[in-house]
Structure formats: structure tokens, C-alpha cells
Design a protein around this motif. Structure first.
Motif, PDB file in Angstrom:
ATOM      1  N   SER A 427       0.857  -1.194   0.000  1.00  0.00           N
ATOM      2  CA  SER A 427       0.000   0.000   0.000  1.00  0.00           C
ATOM      3  C   SER A 427       0.884   1.231   0.000  1.00  0.00           C
ATOM      4  CB  SER A 427      -0.919   0.023   1.222  1.00  0.00           C
ATOM      5  OG  SER A 427      -1.803  -1.077   1.190  1.00  0.00           O
ATOM      6  N   TYR A 429       0.712   5.400   0.528  1.00  0.00           N
ATOM      7  CA  TYR A 429      -0.075   6.526   1.037  1.00  0.00           C
ATOM      8  C   TYR A 429       0.684   7.825   0.761  1.00  0.00           C
ATOM      9  CZ  TYR A 429      -2.465   2.832   3.657  1.00  0.00           C
ATOM     10  OH  TYR A 429      -3.156   1.692   4.018  1.00  0.00           O
ATOM     11  N   ARG A 479      -4.559   0.219   7.113  1.00  0.00           N
ATOM     12  CA  ARG A 479      -5.383   1.140   6.328  1.00  0.00           C
ATOM     13  C   ARG A 479      -6.385   1.858   7.230  1.00  0.00           C
ATOM     14  NH1 ARG A 479      -8.117  -2.303   3.624  1.00  0.00           N
ATOM     15  NH2 ARG A 479      -6.357  -2.862   2.286  1.00  0.00           N
ATOM     16  N   LEU A 507      -4.848   7.313   0.054  1.00  0.00           N
ATOM     17  CA  LEU A 507      -4.345   6.021  -0.405  1.00  0.00           C
ATOM     18  C   LEU A 507      -4.112   6.119  -1.908  1.00  0.00           C
ATOM     19  CD1 LEU A 507      -3.695   3.016   0.068  1.00  0.00           C
ATOM     20  CD2 LEU A 507      -6.119   2.528  -0.276  1.00  0.00           C
TER      21      LEU A 507
END
Length: 561
Positions: A427, A429, A479, A507
């Protein structure tokens, strides 16, 4: 001795005074007489030298042979040396006063001449005699060791070192000019010389004064003024471009896209090499087409080896079966009934003693009956003791099942840690500003470490990027932390145009990767956008930065509108 020395000095002074007052005729007579005596002495001395070879080495001095031999045989004492010195001084004074041939007529006395000859012999340096090998020897041929004086002054030591250094340099130059003829005479030190080892020079080079060239500081000042003027012009251009909306397009154009490596197409594929004679350039003479081996072609079909996909696990994964609440109760009831039946069977066979009746205060009268009426106090104490015993057994069983501190931490890590051999969930960000907010930085780093996740945090003035790698459960918890639990809107930061705007976290991208690209999560500060992209490029994930930074540029352009 002192009383006798004074009259002699006075008589010599008187003789000097009378000699100065002689007439010319008397002087001529004295000269003729002196010349006659000199000739006689020479003849006598030559006769003696012919007879005695020891006197042949005695130099000719103007005195009789007896006085000469006596003066040579007798060793002068210090008192005689003082007297001879005084006499020599007086004779020198008289000679200075007389002129012409009169000064040559006055001969020194025997003692003074002997002392002067001894002093001259002592002052005269010894002759240097070298033999065939170049060693210093005396008259008899014995080797003489000449002591060498080592310099003690710093200046002399430096001069000696400089001399040796120049001798070495001259010797090396001569060796280089000598060619192959002198190569065989090099010693082992020169033969095995290693140029990589830096050797300290024997003589330190003198430090000379270094003067700045005229106009150097004027050029520096002019360069600084031009730099400040250029920065001012760039600020003005950026403000104008920000108003017109050109800046965002310029920044997006500056973002370098990922350079795809060109596919190297081989000249001949491996499946073609099996049936071709040589290569694609070989042509059959009869048909004019590419030459093919006919024996390699048959009616059989060759299937390639089946390989497992990289994301498929080695062991088969079975989905767990989840029961309903009613089914779980029924299963528990059946298990307990089976355990009770087994226990009853053991009691019936006599293997186990029957258990005591389970007494409580509520069923005391019903179980014991008449015994409880006869002595109620004793029965009540017995019941309470049995209740305490049952409570203790229950607590001991619970403590036995309880996990230790190490087992608890291992269980917690085991629940958090996930298997990422088949693929890693990633992920990315983007945060507007994270440099000066210490509490938010602590939450971002600590939660990633607690969840056993890897990644990196890149801090840049316009765009802060957080990359985390882990399993699906870890990504779900992280998250929620980044997008809901942390209140980014509470912090007010400065935008590109200098206005106060609320902080935000977005995100950018989430997906899977074949392996981990980062280690333990760490913060990296970058003053330039190019340095940040080079950092991600080093880890082969520069597209993470391109996505995040392009989004930051577009977001800045929308804020200005």
C-alpha cells in the motif's frame, strides 16, 4: 728562574738597540763574516749526513750540527716553549724595524727554532695515504679508522637527508637511462616495488605562500549577485505560472516515466534451433528456402513441462468448516455424555473410587437427611470445606492452562505475522506534510513495527510518501489506522502558495508484489525531488514515487483554483 729571565730580556733589548746604531762598513763586515760561517756549516752538515743516514731527514736550518742534533734530541718543556715564544716575538719586532738585508741576517736561536719546528710539526696535518682498496693507512701500512661525526643540529640533519634523497633520485634516473643492461643490478627493494603503497618522502616540501589571483573575490561576488537575481526571477516566473495554471503541467512533464527495458529478440528461437540445419540464413539449394532437418520432424507431439505458478502454495490449503451455534451445543453435549459414560464404567468395574456427593448449602438437607439434623454445625463446616476444595481445584486447572508471558508474546506475533511467500500486499499513502508532526510520525512507525510490516517513509517538502508491505490482514488494520484513526485534518500546514490548508492522507495505490523491496520501516528526508526518486529507483519501485508525486502536483493545482 724569574731573576735570570729578566736580565736576558734586557740584554736582548740592548743588543737590538746597538744593532740599530751600526754603521754601513760594520754591517758589510758582519755580512761577509756571516756568509762564511753559513758556508762552513753547510759543508760540515753535508759531511755528517753522508756518514749518518738518520741525519739525512733533518731539514737544513742555519745552525751548527751539534745544536741541531741537540735540539732534535731534547724534548722542549713548557718553560722552554714560553721562552722561545718571547724570543721569537722580540726577533719579529726587530725584523719589523730593520729593512733590507739586515732583517735576513738575524737568525733565530737554537731553542726558539726547535720550538717553532715542533709547533709547526704539530700543526701540520698528517699525510693521507690510501691503499689499493681505498682504505686509509699510515706509513707502516696499518688501517686507520677515521671517526665520522654525526650531525646534531636540525639544519645539518635536514641537509644530510636532502643529500641522500638527491643521491637516490640521481641513482634512479641513471638506472632508468641504463636500459636493460642495468635492470639486472637492481636490488630486491626496487625489484619488488609496489606502486600502490604510498611512501613518505625523506624531505618535506617547503610550504610556499599562495596568493589569490587578482579579481578572484570580485568574480565570486558577481556570481553570488547573479545567483540571487536568478532566484528572484524564478520566484516571479513561478508565481505567474501558478496563476495561469502552467506550473502543474510543467511539474508533471518533469516527472520521468519508468524506462521499460527493450525486449532482446534473439536471432533464432530455441524451438527453431531443433529443426534447422544451422541457422535462419542457411538456404536449401534445391528449394531455395530455409534448410530444415527432415529427420527432426515426426508425427509425435512434444508437450512442455508443466510448472507451478509462482503464487500457488506448495501445500494444498483447505478451508476451515464453521458450525452454527446449535451444532456446537449439540457436539459439546455429545462429548460430555461420552466422557460421563466412560467414567461410570470405570466406577462399576472398580477401577476408580466413586466421587463424593456434591454438597452445597442449598441441597444439604436433601442429600444428608437425618445426619444434617443430628449435628448441623459439623455438617455445614464439612460442606463449606468441600466447596472450598472444589473452588481451589477449579482455579488450579485454570492456572495450569494459562499461558506465560513468552507464550503470550509468541501467540500475538503468530496471529499478526502472515505468510507472504506467495505474494506481498503493498500500500502507498501520500501525506501533505509529515516532517514537523512528531506524534503522527510515532504512530505511523510504531504501528508498522507492531504489525510486523516492512516499508519506508520518504519526507519531501511538497509530498510525503508512506510505503508499507505485509499480508492482507496487516494491510487492513494499517489502512484503518491511516485513513480513520489518525485525525490528519486537525493539523494546519502551509500550502505551495503559502496559505494555511488542513493536512490530509490519501491512499494512492494498493496491490501485490512478488517480493519485499524494503526492510524495517525508516524515515528518509530528501531536499530534492530527484534524490527521492533515486531512492525509490534503487529499490526498483520508482513508480511508487511517480504516482504519489504526480497526484501531489495535481492536488496543488486544484487547491490554487
Amino acid at each position: 728562574m724569574s731573576s735570570n729571565a729578566k736580565p736576558s730580556v734586557g740584554s736582548e733589548q740592548l743588543d737590538a738597540a746597538t744593532a740599530a746604531a751600526l754603521s754601513s762598513s760594520q754591517i758589510k763586515l758582519m755580512m761577509a763574516h756571516a756568509q762564511r760561517e753559513i758556508e762552513e756549516r753547510k759543508r760540515a752538515l753535508s759531511n755528517l749526513r753522508d756518514k749518518d743516514p738518520l741525519l739525512a731527514s733533518v731539514p737544513q736550518i742555519g745552525m751548527p750540527v751539534a745544536l741541531a742534533t741537540q735540539a732534535l734530541a731534547k724534548k722542549p718543556t713548557p718553560e722552554d716553549a714560553d721562552k722561545a715564544k718571547k724570543i721569537a716575538e722580540l726577533q719579529a719586532q726587530i725584523r719589523a724595524k730593520l729593512t733590507g738585508n739586515l732583517a735576513n741576517l738575524i737568525q733565530p736561536t737554537a731553542v726558539a727554532a726547535a720550538a717553532a719546528a715542533a709547533a709547526q710539526q704539530q700543526e701540520r696535518p698528517k699525510p693521507l695515504i690510501l691503499d689499493a682498496e681505498g682504505r686509509t693507512v699510515d706509513k707502516s701500512g696499518r688501517t686507520i679508522n677515521i671517526p665520522t661525526v654525526t650531525p646534531t643540529l636540525k639544519a645539518n640533519i635536514r641537509a644530510k637527508k636532502r643529500e641522500g634523497f638527491q643521491r637516490q633520485t640521481h641513482g634512479s634516473e641513471r638506472g632508468g637511462l641504463g636500459g636493460s643492461g642495468t635492470a639486472g643490478t637492481l636490488d630486491d627493494g626496487v625489484k619488488y616495488f609496489d606502486e600502490r603503497i604510498t611512501q613518505k618522502p625523506m624531505v618535506r616540501n617547503k610550504r610556499t605562500l599562495r596568493f589569490h589571483e587578482p579579481g578572484k573575490f570580485q568574480q565570486l561576488a558577481e556570481r553570488m549577485r547573479m545567483k540571487s537575481q536568478l532566484e528572484r526571477l524564478q520566484n516571479e516566473i513561478s508565481q505567474i505560472a501558478r496563476k495561469t495554471g502552467i506550473s502543474s503541467a510543467t511539474k508533471l512533464a518533469l516527472i520521468a516515466p519508468k524506462q521499460d527495458m527493450p525486449d532482446d529478440v534473439p536471432a533464432m528461437e530455441w524451438w527453431d534451433s531443433v529443426i534447422l540445419t544451422q541457422d535462419l540464413q542457411t538456404v536449401d539449394e534445391t528449394s531455395g528456402e530455409i534448410s530444415i532437418r527432415q529427420t527432426a520432424i515426426s508425427n509425435l507431439i512434444e508437450h512442455p513441462t508443466q510448472m507451478k505458478p509462482p503464487n500457488e502454495p506448495l501445500k494444498p490449503v483447505y478451508l476451515p468448516v464453521f458450525l452454527t451455534k446449535k451444532e456446537r451445543k449439540k457436539l459439546r453435549r455429545q462429548n460430555r455424555r461420552e466422557a460421563w459414560k466412560e467414567e461410570q464404567e470405570k466406577i462399576r468395574l472398580g477401577l476408580v473410587a466413586p466421587p463424593e456427593p456434591k454438597l452445597r448449602i442449598s441441597n444439604l438437607m436433601r442429600v444428608l437427611g437425618t445426619d444434617a439434623v443430628q449435628d448441623p454445625t459439623k455438617i455445614e463446616a464439612h460442606v463449606r470445606e468441600q466447596m472450598a476444595k472444589r473452588q481451589k481445584a477449579h482455579e488450579d486447572a485454570n492456572n495450569a492452562r494459562k499461558l506465560t508471558a513468552e507464550q503470550k508474546s509468541e501467540k500475538k506475533v503468530r496471529k499478526l505475522k502472515e505468510d507472504t511467500t506467495c505474494g506481498v500486499h503493498v500500500s502507498v499513502y501520500r501525506i501533505r506534510d509529515l516532517q514537523d508532526n512528531q506524534s503522527k510520525k510515532f504512530k505511523v512507525e510504531t504501528n508498522a513495527k507492531q504489525l510486523q510490516m516492512t516499508g519506508s517513509v520518504a519526507l519531501f517538502r511538497d509530498c510525503c510518501v508512506v510505503v508499507v508491505e505485509g499480508g492482507p490482514k496487516q494491510q487492513k488494520k494499517y489502512r484503518r489506522l491511516m485513513l480513520h484513526r489518525i485525525k490528519w485534518e486537525e493539523d494546519i500546514v502551509k500550502g505551495n502558495d503559502g496559505q494555511d490548508v488542513p493536512n490530509s492522507c490519501v491512499l494512492v495505490w494498493e496491490g501485490t508484489s512478488q517480493r519485499r523491496h524494503f526492510g524495517e520501516i525508516k524515515f528518509k528526508i530528501f531536499p530534492m525531488e530527484k534524490m527521492a526518486r533515486e531512492f525509490f529507483q534503487k529499490h526498483q519501485v520508482e513508480h511508487y514515487w511517480d504516482l504519489a508525486y504526480s497526484g501531489a502536483v495535481l492536488e496543488a493545482s486544484t487547491d490554487q483554483q
